[in-house]
Design an enzyme around this catalytic site. Structure first.
Site: not given
Ligand code: ADP
Length: 382
Positions: A11, A18, A75, A164, A192-193, A225, A268, A314, A368
């Site tokens: 990716n 990655k 990807r 996504h 998907h957050l 964004r 966090r 995440g 993914e």
């Molecule tokens: P990407 O879109 O870069 O693939 P991810 O799906 O890995 O991102 O999400 C990353 C985000 O997830 C971080 O910026 C953070 O906001 C959130 N995150 C990761 N671990 C935690 C946690 N334990 N509690 C709250 N938010 C978290």
């Protein structure tokens, strides 16, 4: 060492690469990592980044030569109007991908760079492109169409593509498996957050709407964004603030979202700031939740009857507060989160809705890399 076939998944972003080695049959992640700060210091370019990834694999005791690799999966964010099936990469496909650069200037050029260097380094393996737009290719016209001058839209391929898709597709399948119900029998909302964030409404296994559009900028508030804005903001800034289109695009992509409002990209950190009484962080969080709830409400109306709402990525997988606030107060709509289940830090697929909730609410880790590896194996017919 197992003899199960393995796929190297790559990716490539503008400044990071990655990688993951995945066994598509078992779903095992054999190894993964990230090479960051491409173009800055010792990692001069994507070629150097790939060499660094190969070196990391060797150092971890898993040199690529010793792995039963059958393919390399890439990807690719934007497949444009014509590319959506996972596709074996050849020179013609690379040329086609290069032509798509204007549609995805931030995402596709680095993917093409990654493909080029990986094909040079691993010339004997089939390379497969897997598109983030694929799942949404057949969005219903009413969801895919912008209400703008139709001739201009046609000429410039302007439609809602959605992104996504690999994650939305994978997670919706996993949700059906978790509930032990056929995918075709379910109406689903997938949230998907992650740093990027998107929502989708999926009826009987087919997406009927998604929040991202021509580019991954539309929709939910994200880490950096803006998501939806009044398009009038762009012309207003261009005319009155003297900002170039590139300045505005950079601002909307990199300095907006929860970072732009609250000063932190990571939830966090955002929660800590809120606890310490930081009003800007609180507003960032409130705007994020407000937008998310608007999309959830819209999708509930589109689907009519929603069987399952799933949080992933995440923030979705880890942030119980976001999940609680996204769905608070919807008991009359048949949606009820159980606080104890929601706060359980378990990392596997799980249900967080109360027994009484008509709509199941799930948390499902997205994968993914595995989905890309499985798509590769289907393409090469292993
Ligand atoms: P990407 O879109 O870069 O693939 P991810 O799906 O890995 O991102 O999400 C990353 C985000 O997830 C971080 O910026 C953070 O906001 C959130 N995150 C990761 N671990 C935690 C946690 N334990 N509690 C709250 N938010 C978290």
């Amino acid at each position: 060492m197992s003899a199960s076939p393995a796929v190297l998944v790559i990716n490539s972003g503008s400044s990071s690469l990655k990688y993951a080695v995945v066994e598509p049959d078992s779903g095992t992640m054999v190894a993964d990592g990230i090479v960051e700060r491409i173009g800055d210091g010792p990692i001069a370019d994507h070629g150097a980044a790939l060499q660094e990834a190969l070196r990391q694999l060797a150092e971890s005791g898993r040199p690529l030569e010793a792995l039963p690799l059958v393919a390399v999966g890439h990807r690719v964010v934007h497949g444009g109007p014509d590319l959506y099936e996972p596709t074996l990469i050849d020179d013609a496909l690379i040329a086609e991908l290069e032509e798509l650069a204007p549609l995805a200037p931030l995402h596709n050029p680095p993917a093409v760079l990654g493909i080029r260097v990986a094909r040079e380094a691993l010339p004997d393996l089939p390379h497969v492109a897997v598109f983030d737009t694929a799942f949404f290719h057949d969005l219903p016209p009413a969801a895919a169409t912008y209400a703008i001058d139709r001739d201009i839209a046609r000429q410039w391929h302007i439609r809602r593509y959605g992104f996504h898709g690999t994650s939305h597709s994978y997670v919706s399948e996993q949700a059906a498996a978790f509930l032990d119900r056929p995918l075709e029998s379910l109406n689903q909302i997938v949230l998907h957050l992650g740093n990027g964030a998107s929502a989708s409404a999926i009826a009987h296994g087919r997406p009927v709407d998604t929040s991202m559009g021509l580019t991954p900028m539309e929709g939910l508030v994200m880490g950096t964004r803006s998501g939806d804005i009044d398009p009038g903001i762009i012309s207003y800034l261009s005319r009155t603030a003297g900002m170039s289109v590139e300045d505005i695009e950079t601002m909307l992509n990199k300095r907006s979202g929860v970072l732009g409002l609250g000063g932190a990209i990571d939830f966090r950190v955002l929660h800590k700031q809120i606890e310490s009484g930081d009003g800007a962080a609180q507003l960032a969080y409130d705007v994020y939740i407000h937008r998310l709830r608007r999309y959830i409400g819209g999708y509930l109306a589109l689907l009519g009857d929603t069987d399952v709402i799933t949080f992933t990525a995440g923030v979705g997988e880890n942030d119980a507060t976001v999940r609680r606030d996204a769905l608070a107060g919807l008991t009359t709509l048949g949606i009820d989160i159980d606080d104890r289940l929601n706060e359980n830090p378990d990392r596997s697929a799980r249900r967080i809705s109360a027994e009484t909730s008509r709509t199941a609410v799930l948390v499902i880790p997205t994968d993914e890399e595995l989905a890309i590896a499985q798509a590769c194996v289907r393409v090469i017919g292993e």
